[in-house]
Design an enzyme around this catalytic site. Structure first.
Site, mmCIF file in Angstrom:
data_model
loop_
_atom_site.group_PDB
_atom_site.id
_atom_site.type_symbol
_atom_site.label_atom_id
_atom_site.label_comp_id
_atom_site.label_asym_id
_atom_site.label_seq_id
_atom_site.Cartn_x
_atom_site.Cartn_y
_atom_site.Cartn_z
ATOM 1 N N CYS A 134 0.822 -1.426 0.173
ATOM 2 C CA CYS A 134 0.197 0.258 -0.317
ATOM 3 C C CYS A 134 0.715 1.477 -0.282
ATOM 4 O O CYS A 134 1.657 1.370 0.875
ATOM 5 C CB CYS A 134 -0.653 -0.089 1.550
ATOM 6 S SG CYS A 134 -1.985 1.312 1.528
ATOM 7 N N CYS A 170 -0.801 6.016 7.658
ATOM 8 C CA CYS A 170 -2.336 5.150 7.744
ATOM 9 C C CYS A 170 -1.728 4.536 9.088
ATOM 10 O O CYS A 170 -0.933 4.110 9.455
ATOM 11 C CB CYS A 170 -2.257 4.095 6.829
ATOM 12 S SG CYS A 170 -4.079 3.964 6.964
ATOM 13 N N CYS A 172 -8.688 0.742 -0.253
ATOM 14 C CA CYS A 172 -7.990 -0.179 0.838
ATOM 15 C C CYS A 172 -7.340 -1.233 0.023
ATOM 16 O O CYS A 172 -8.205 -2.351 0.286
ATOM 17 C CB CYS A 172 -8.186 -0.221 2.359
ATOM 18 S SG CYS A 172 -7.802 -0.566 3.856
ATOM 19 N N TYR A 179 -22.097 -11.463 25.505
ATOM 20 C CA TYR A 179 -21.185 -11.154 24.390
ATOM 21 C C TYR A 179 -21.912 -11.236 23.247
ATOM 22 O O TYR A 179 -21.070 -11.534 22.321
ATOM 23 C CB TYR A 179 -19.579 -10.450 24.544
ATOM 24 C CG TYR A 179 -19.703 -10.343 26.214
ATOM 25 C CD1 TYR A 179 -19.453 -9.385 26.737
ATOM 26 C CD2 TYR A 179 -19.421 -11.500 26.799
ATOM 27 C CE1 TYR A 179 -19.474 -8.618 27.886
ATOM 28 C CE2 TYR A 179 -18.595 -11.077 28.817
ATOM 29 C CZ TYR A 179 -18.449 -9.916 29.000
ATOM 30 O OH TYR A 179 -18.247 -9.644 29.961
ATOM 31 N N GLU A 218 -26.421 -10.243 25.186
ATOM 32 C CA GLU A 218 -25.442 -9.061 24.490
ATOM 33 C C GLU A 218 -25.919 -7.332 24.398
ATOM 34 O O GLU A 218 -27.281 -6.960 25.404
ATOM 35 C CB GLU A 218 -26.529 -9.022 22.783
ATOM 36 C CG GLU A 218 -25.496 -8.028 22.094
ATOM 37 C CD GLU A 218 -24.253 -7.479 22.770
ATOM 38 O OE1 GLU A 218 -23.460 -8.120 22.081
ATOM 39 O OE2 GLU A 218 -23.934 -5.999 21.928
ATOM 40 N N ASP A 234 -17.625 -13.897 24.852
ATOM 41 C CA ASP A 234 -16.528 -13.152 23.458
ATOM 42 C C ASP A 234 -16.504 -11.662 23.877
ATOM 43 O O ASP A 234 -16.944 -10.702 22.978
ATOM 44 C CB ASP A 234 -16.906 -13.379 22.040
ATOM 45 C CG ASP A 234 -16.178 -13.006 21.288
ATOM 46 O OD1 ASP A 234 -15.144 -12.336 21.508
ATOM 47 O OD2 ASP A 234 -16.864 -13.228 20.459
ATOM 48 N N CYS A 244 -10.008 -10.329 21.954
ATOM 49 C CA CYS A 244 -9.835 -9.716 20.977
ATOM 50 C C CYS A 244 -8.429 -8.923 21.388
ATOM 51 O O CYS A 244 -7.798 -8.130 21.157
ATOM 52 C CB CYS A 244 -10.286 -9.585 20.364
ATOM 53 S SG CYS A 244 -11.337 -8.206 21.251
HETATM 54 N N1 SAH Z 1 -19.668 -12.747 19.439
HETATM 55 C C1 SAH Z 1 -19.947 -12.015 18.948
HETATM 56 C C2 SAH Z 1 -19.955 -10.347 19.227
HETATM 57 C C3 SAH Z 1 -19.160 -10.649 20.291
HETATM 58 S S1 SAH Z 1 -17.697 -8.883 19.948
HETATM 59 C C4 SAH Z 1 -19.330 -12.304 17.691
HETATM 60 O O1 SAH Z 1 -18.923 -13.240 17.757
HETATM 61 O O2 SAH Z 1 -20.383 -12.071 16.289
HETATM 62 C C5 SAH Z 1 -19.003 -8.406 21.351
HETATM 63 C C6 SAH Z 1 -19.961 -8.201 21.804
HETATM 64 O O3 SAH Z 1 -19.941 -7.517 23.374
HETATM 65 C C7 SAH Z 1 -21.034 -7.082 20.907
HETATM 66 O O4 SAH Z 1 -21.430 -7.132 20.090
HETATM 67 C C8 SAH Z 1 -20.757 -6.183 21.812
HETATM 68 O O5 SAH Z 1 -22.115 -5.079 21.617
HETATM 69 C C9 SAH Z 1 -20.995 -6.395 23.440
HETATM 70 N N2 SAH Z 1 -20.762 -5.873 24.322
HETATM 71 C C10 SAH Z 1 -20.003 -5.326 24.977
HETATM 72 N N3 SAH Z 1 -20.266 -4.933 26.079
HETATM 73 C C11 SAH Z 1 -20.980 -5.358 27.038
HETATM 74 C C12 SAH Z 1 -21.319 -5.872 27.929
HETATM 75 N N4 SAH Z 1 -21.223 -5.333 29.194
HETATM 76 N N5 SAH Z 1 -21.867 -7.595 27.796
HETATM 77 C C13 SAH Z 1 -22.387 -7.858 26.927
HETATM 78 N N6 SAH Z 1 -22.709 -7.475 25.869
HETATM 79 C C14 SAH Z 1 -21.518 -6.705 25.531
#
Ligand code: SAH
Length: 459
Positions: free
Chosen positions: A71, A77, A161, A313, A334, A383, A410
């Protein structure tokens, strides 16, 4: 030494955010854009007591891992911190980062971490299904889009990009020309004036459907119908909308969506499962790797059928529905209400009746359900976002005593912190595997399996 002084240094390590690390007389330097194995001429940018920051001035001896960035704006960037490093070396860097965090913060000796080989990408280019382009003006007063330069809000003009889909360029050009013709101003952060802040573009790789959502500093977009008509010329265009964001904030998306054309969502598929995705819903950005990530989470969950699983999550229920293919019942939690709407719709779309979704914070919903309704779980999957799990959430998980806990992370630093808590509270880390969702960038996804220790004395 002082600011702007130059010195020679060999780069022996890399920091978590991708800077080269080298030492001169015991003093540590973080050299931006230097690659492990390089010998470079560096210029001081900032000095602290025990370490300093510097920029790459000249490569004296290139590292064997150095490659030519594809790039043209790779250095300016903020997106691709590792583009000058070979992909194999990027993967080694990421594996090491996970190992270091689990050992340093998780308290497990580095050689005892049950690491399995990282899952790399087949092609670390054009893999992203989502991009958010800021709008602004250049010095000539022309409307531009691109990316923010690292750690600033200066826009670097770059519409193609190499991590994103090829359609981005065509879509941005249509929007820019439309704005020019209809005299619609891009947003100006300093004066909080102008209308168009960002364009969110998403593509469902499995179906080819495209979504455009313009983030605007206003209630409506003039001549929105005309823009929609022009955007429909792009093959795959399915959903066009605006997101209202009138706040002075760095947060890109506003909370409210105004639909312009189409159903308000696009539809994608991962493995056998179909997903509906709205502009505000979280959806993993790298579909090819997401499949590997979810397959690993499913494998670690060790489901035989009949289990009760909680997916915390859960976003739009992606992992929940993956698990529901093999489990007795899955409950998802969520915080974003629109995501839960999508999750419920996704369950219907896939004819899955063994799932239930709760809106709220994991750290509130789980304790509440546990105390009031005495819920139980054989397996819990989490997650969380980068900040990791809230302690209240971990505390309830431990009380619920699931056999297995699958942690999709992550950010391996917060995973490390949570590993420490879980190990101190009766869970052993059995398997760890990295998954590269962000080739050329520094982030890495990790899946970890914790198993409850049988003979633990529960007070
Ligand atoms: N497992 C899903 C999302 C993971 S990302 C996937 O793989 O697609 C993390 C997620 O947690 C997001 O959707 C975000 O909105 C949510 N989140 C953030 N803080 C949170 C909390 N305190 N309780 C529940 N969800 C939450």
């Amino acid at each position: 030494m002082k600011k702007n002084d130059q010195f020679t240094v060999s780069i022996e390590d890399m920091s978590e955010d991708g800077a080269g690390i080298g030492k001169t007389e015991g003093y540590t330097w973080f050299v931006k854009d230097a690659v492990i194995g390089d010998v470079v001429e560096a210029g001081v940018t900032k000095m602290k007591k025990n370490y300093g920051f510097a920029r790459l001035v000249k490569i004296l001896e290139p590292s064997p891992y150095r490659v030519e960035p594809r790039c043209p704006v790779a250095r300016q960037c903020g997106g691709c911190q590792l583009q000058a490093m070979s992909y194999e070396e990027q993967l080694r860097f990421k594996e090491k980062k996970i190992r270091n965090n689990l050992s340093r913060l998780g308290g497990i000796p580095a050689d005892q971490i049950p690491m399995e080989p990282i899952m790399g990408m087949e092609n670390p280019w054009r893999y992203r299904n989502k991009a958010q382009f800021p709008f602004g003006k250049n010095k000539k007063g022309e409307i531009i889009t691109g990316f923010y330069a690292g750690r600033t809000h200066d826009i670097i003009e770059q519409e193609d990009c190499l991590l994103g889909v090829e359609e981005n360029k065509e879509i941005l050009e249509i929007i820019r020309n439309f704005m020019k013709e209809y005299k619609i101003e891009p947003y100006d952060e300093k004066n909080h004036s102008g209308l168009v802040r960002h364009a969110l573009i998403r593509k469902a790789f499995a179906t080819g459907e495209l979504m455009v959502c313009l983030v605007i500093n206003g209630r409506s977009l003039p001549a929105a119908g005309e823009l929609a008509k022009r955007l429909q010329a792009v093959p795959g265009m399915t959903s066009i909308s605006c997101s209202v964001n009138q706040e002075k904030t760095n947060v890109i998306m506003g909370r409210e969506i105004v639909n312009i054309w189409g159903p308000g969502y696009i539809t994608d598929r991962i493995g056998e499962v179909t997903y509906r995705i709205s502009p505000l819903s979280f959806y993993q950005v790298n579909p090819a790797q997401t499949k590997k990530l979810y397959d690993t989470a499913l494998e670690f969950a060790g489901l035989k059928g009949g289990e009760t699983v909680w997916d915390l999550y859960c976003g739009i229920g992606t992992i929940s529905l993956f698990l529901a293919q093999k489990a007795g019942k899955v409950c998802g939690v969520e915080i974003v209400p629109q995501s839960i709407e999508d999750a419920r719709e996704n369950a219907r779309l896939n004819h899955m009746e063994n799932v239930e979704f709760f809106v709220g914070k994991a750290e509130e919903v789980l304790p509440e359900q546990y105390e009031k309704n005495h819920i139980r779980a054989d397996v819990i999957v989490v997650d969380p976002p980068r900040k990791g799990c809230d302690e209240k959430c971990l505390e309830t998980i431990v009380k619920m005593q699931p056999e297995r806990l699958v942690y999709v992370s992550c950010d391996s630093a917060t995973l490390g912190r949570d590993v420490k808590y879980l190990r101190e509270n009766g869970y052993e880390l059995k398997r760890v595997r990295g998954c590269d969702m962000f080739g050329n960038g520094v982030h890495v996804e990790t899946v970890a399996l914790f198993v409850r220790q049988e003979n633990r004395n529960h007070n």
